[in-house]
Design an enzyme around this catalytic site. Structure first.
Site, PDB file in Angstrom:
ATOM      1  N   SER A  18       0.842  -1.211   0.000  1.00 21.99           N
ATOM      2  CA  SER A  18       0.000   0.000   0.000  1.00 21.99           C
ATOM      3  C   SER A  18       0.871   1.251   0.000  1.00 21.99           C
ATOM      4  O   SER A  18       0.476   2.301   0.479  1.00 21.99           O
ATOM      5  CB  SER A  18      -0.915   0.002   1.225  1.00 21.99           C
ATOM      6  OG  SER A  18      -0.123  -0.019   2.413  1.00 21.99           O
ATOM      7  N   GLY A  19       2.095   1.110  -0.529  1.00 23.69           N
ATOM      8  CA  GLY A  19       2.987   2.281  -0.635  1.00 23.69           C
ATOM      9  C   GLY A  19       2.631   3.077  -1.884  1.00 23.69           C
ATOM     10  O   GLY A  19       1.506   3.002  -2.393  1.00 23.69           O
ATOM     11  N   PHE A  20       3.604   3.826  -2.388  1.00 24.12           N
ATOM     12  CA  PHE A  20       3.319   4.683  -3.541  1.00 24.12           C
ATOM     13  C   PHE A  20       2.870   3.866  -4.755  1.00 24.12           C
ATOM     14  O   PHE A  20       1.908   4.214  -5.437  1.00 24.12           O
ATOM     15  CB  PHE A  20       4.559   5.505  -3.898  1.00 24.12           C
ATOM     16  CG  PHE A  20       4.783   6.636  -2.947  1.00 24.12           C
ATOM     17  CD1 PHE A  20       3.968   7.750  -2.973  1.00 24.12           C
ATOM     18  CD2 PHE A  20       5.804   6.583  -2.011  1.00 24.12           C
ATOM     19  CE1 PHE A  20       4.159   8.799  -2.089  1.00 24.12           C
ATOM     20  CE2 PHE A  20       6.007   7.623  -1.124  1.00 24.12           C
ATOM     21  CZ  PHE A  20       5.186   8.740  -1.161  1.00 24.12           C
ATOM     22  N   VAL A  85       2.532 -10.981   2.911  1.00 23.87           N
ATOM     23  CA  VAL A  85       2.573 -11.958   1.816  1.00 23.87           C
ATOM     24  C   VAL A  85       3.859 -12.756   1.932  1.00 23.87           C
ATOM     25  O   VAL A  85       4.953 -12.189   1.961  1.00 23.87           O
ATOM     26  CB  VAL A  85       2.485 -11.255   0.446  1.00 23.87           C
ATOM     27  CG1 VAL A  85       2.718 -12.255  -0.682  1.00 23.87           C
ATOM     28  CG2 VAL A  85       1.147 -10.568   0.299  1.00 23.87           C
ATOM     29  N   GLU A 180      18.792  14.956   5.528  1.00 25.83           N
ATOM     30  CA  GLU A 180      17.602  15.559   6.153  1.00 25.83           C
ATOM     31  C   GLU A 180      17.584  15.270   7.657  1.00 25.83           C
ATOM     32  O   GLU A 180      17.298  16.153   8.472  1.00 25.83           O
ATOM     33  CB  GLU A 180      16.340  15.021   5.469  1.00 25.83           C
ATOM     34  CG  GLU A 180      16.211  15.572   4.057  1.00 25.83           C
ATOM     35  CD  GLU A 180      15.069  14.979   3.233  1.00 25.83           C
ATOM     36  OE1 GLU A 180      14.611  15.666   2.313  1.00 25.83           O
ATOM     37  OE2 GLU A 180      14.644  13.847   3.489  1.00 25.83           O
ATOM     38  N   ASP A 318      10.240   0.270  -5.955  1.00 31.36           N
ATOM     39  CA  ASP A 318      11.572  -0.048  -5.431  1.00 31.36           C
ATOM     40  C   ASP A 318      11.986  -1.494  -5.697  1.00 31.36           C
ATOM     41  O   ASP A 318      13.147  -1.851  -5.537  1.00 31.36           O
ATOM     42  CB  ASP A 318      11.606   0.192  -3.909  1.00 31.36           C
ATOM     43  CG  ASP A 318      11.717   1.670  -3.567  1.00 31.36           C
ATOM     44  OD1 ASP A 318      11.706   2.501  -4.489  1.00 31.36           O
ATOM     45  OD2 ASP A 318      11.821   1.989  -2.357  1.00 31.36           O
ATOM     46  N   ALA A 329       9.759   7.901  -5.220  1.00 32.45           N
ATOM     47  CA  ALA A 329       8.302   7.800  -5.172  1.00 32.45           C
ATOM     48  C   ALA A 329       7.691   7.928  -6.579  1.00 32.45           C
ATOM     49  O   ALA A 329       6.773   7.196  -6.935  1.00 32.45           O
ATOM     50  CB  ALA A 329       7.755   8.878  -4.239  1.00 32.45           C
TER      51      ALA A 329
END
Ligand code: FAD
Length: 456
Positions: A18-20, A85, A180, A318, A329
């Site tokens: 359910s990522g990008f 999974v 960052e 990825d 992303a």
């Protein structure tokens, strides 16, 4: 006599992750006559680029991790399942997932695998115990606890050496995440926490940013790397380049420099942001299809993002290796939309052989260094400083999911960047210790299982 018509089953699409990649693929299938099952091991969609702001107390978890089933509530052709999974059987068209002891088998006609990547310690997985990575909500909350906990312990210590160790923060990896994070730890120490302690001065903290490469943000190169380094140094971040970490333990790490010398940095709080390893599901897919899997665990896909012999199975984001595309992303989102488009076209009768190859549209990349300062590269255009920072704010807001999240994020940014407060400074003991405790429990149960196998 006519045969009664049986309603034909709709095309079944399973999306893993359910990522990008997974979320954008699912949303792009919103109006398609398909039944989608989205299976992910977390209940949320995580906006990873802002994880470091959760770790440093600027944003709350909810701001960057909305609940997937609520995001998709109005999309009636999708069901969301929580589960890890573990097996994909391509020949049988089945995906097996687990939630605790419960096993679920989901059948598919088309499959989109977007399970992302985890941290890589380049074969030194034992470093993880003392230098966690930052890939998940758990990681960010643990890190927040470790950072703030180090200040608290330093306040209680009368031993100058111990205090120095507690007030030394080391970030390994000077890519965007490392830069960052180092910038934000420095700002936390110098601005937010200044004056909040009675026995220590947080402004005396040492923040070290280490990398084996010769520059910070090496993918940006030249001028932008130099600007980022200059800005970090102004913030008080100590940069050590051409420096490889050779060991990590509870009290510090060992660093080997290019000239062959080695030194130890005493530090309680270390963070690893130096490499990625794609989901192990990639290896399973490689074994079943003969697709090459690279050292980072990414699967080499065909030009339509599918696997050899399986035009109905897409690997995106990825997890995929194609034309050296970076782990960004945008690559995952565009891959998700492409896979959805090709599945829709297939329902309209288009043949896989006639698909146009996936084309990545590079919208540029950016990294923030501190408040009011970021670097951005859009094509040949290089931007740094305040304008880069404003661009960074706008782009990140645009891609955050949900109006409420955008609003609360803007409010938190105003509080943190214009003032010096941070609203999310809570941390709990469980957040700091749970990961290692769970690892120990799992180790213990594996050892017990092995013992009982040997015994009988
Ligand atoms: C700290 C950090 C900062 C970043 N900053 C930027 C940035 O500034 N700009 C940028 O463009 N990119 C950035 N990235 C990279 C970007 O987030 C990734 O490229 C992107 O998330 C990849 O999308 P994905 O869908 O492939 O994987 P992910 O978004 O990682 O999603 C993977 C999904 O799969 C699920 N999953 C994994 N394994 C299983 C399994 N076995 N069973 C079920 N579900 C599973 C996960 O729970 C998750 O939902 C950053 C990444 C990190 C970690």
């Amino acid at each position: 006599m006519s045969t009664p018509s049986t309603p034909t089953r709709r095309h079944r699409v399973v999306v893993i992750g359910s990522g990008f990649g997974g979320l954008f693929a699912t949303q792009a299938l919103g109006r398609a006559p398909v039944d989608i099952t989205l299976i992910a091991r977390t209940t949320h969609h995580l906006f990873q680029p802002l994880l470091y702001q959760v770790a440093t107390g600027i944003l709350s978890v909810g701001d960057i991790a909305p609940t997937t089933r609520i995001v998709l509530r109005k999309q009636k052709n999708v069901e969301v399942l929580l589960g890890d999974v573990e097996t994909i059987d391509l020949a049988a068209g089945k995906v097996t997932s687990h939630l605790l002891d419960r096993e679920t088998v989901t059948e598919f006609d088309s499959l989109i695998v977007a399970a992302g990547a985890g941290q890589s310690y380049f074969g030194n997985d034992h470093f993880a115990e003392f230098a966690p990575g930052m890939k998940t909500v758990d990681d960010a909350l643990e890190l927040r606890g470790r950072i703030l906990g180090a200040f608290e312990q330093a306040e209680l210590s009368d031993d100058p050496e111990e205090r120095a160790r507690l007030l030394t923060f080391v970030v390994v990896g000077a890519g965007p995440t490392g830069v960052e994070l180092a910038g934000q730890i420095a700002e936390l120490a110098h601005r937010t926490l200044a004056g909040a302690f009675r026995r220590i001065d947080p402004r005396e903290s040492r923040v070290v940013l280490l990398d084996g490469a010769a520059s910070v943000l090496p993918v940006y190169g030249g001028k932008l790397s130099a600007k980022a380094a200059e800005r970090l140094e102004k913030l008080g971040v100590e940069i050590q380049l051409d420096s490889m970490v050779t060991n990590v333990d509870v009290d510090g790490l060992l660093v080997r420099h290019k000239n062959g010398t080695e030194n130890r940095i005493e530090s309680q709080c270390k963070v690893w942001s130096a490499g990625v390893q794609a989901s192990p599901l990639g290896r399973q897919l490689g074994e079943q299809t003969g697709a090459e899997v690279d050292r980072a665990g990414r699967v080499h896909v065909n030009r339509d993002l599918t696997l050899p012999g399986y035009p109905n199975v897409f690997v995106i984001g990825d997890m995929m290796a194609l034309d050296d595309l970076p782990g960004l992303a945008q690559v995952a989102m565009q891959g998700g939309k492409y896979a959805a488009k090709e599945i829709r076209a297939g329902l309209d009768g288009a043949r896989p052989a006639d698909r146009q190859p996936f084309k990545y549209f590079d919208k540029g990349s950016m990294a923030t260094i501190s408040r009011f300062s970021a670097v951005a590269k859009v094509g040949k255009l290089e931007i740094s400083g305040f304008i880069g920072w404003v661009m960074w704010l706008v782009v990140h807001l645009m891609y955050l999911i949900g109006f409420r999240n955008r609003l609360s994020t803007v409010i938190s940014w105003i509080v943190s960047f214009l003032g010096r407060g941070r609203a999310q400074m809570t941390s709990t003991e469980q957040q700091v210790f749970a990961r290692n405790a769970i690892d120990m429990l799992q180790e213990h149960s594996r050892a017990s299982a092995a013992e009982s196998r040997e015994a009988g």
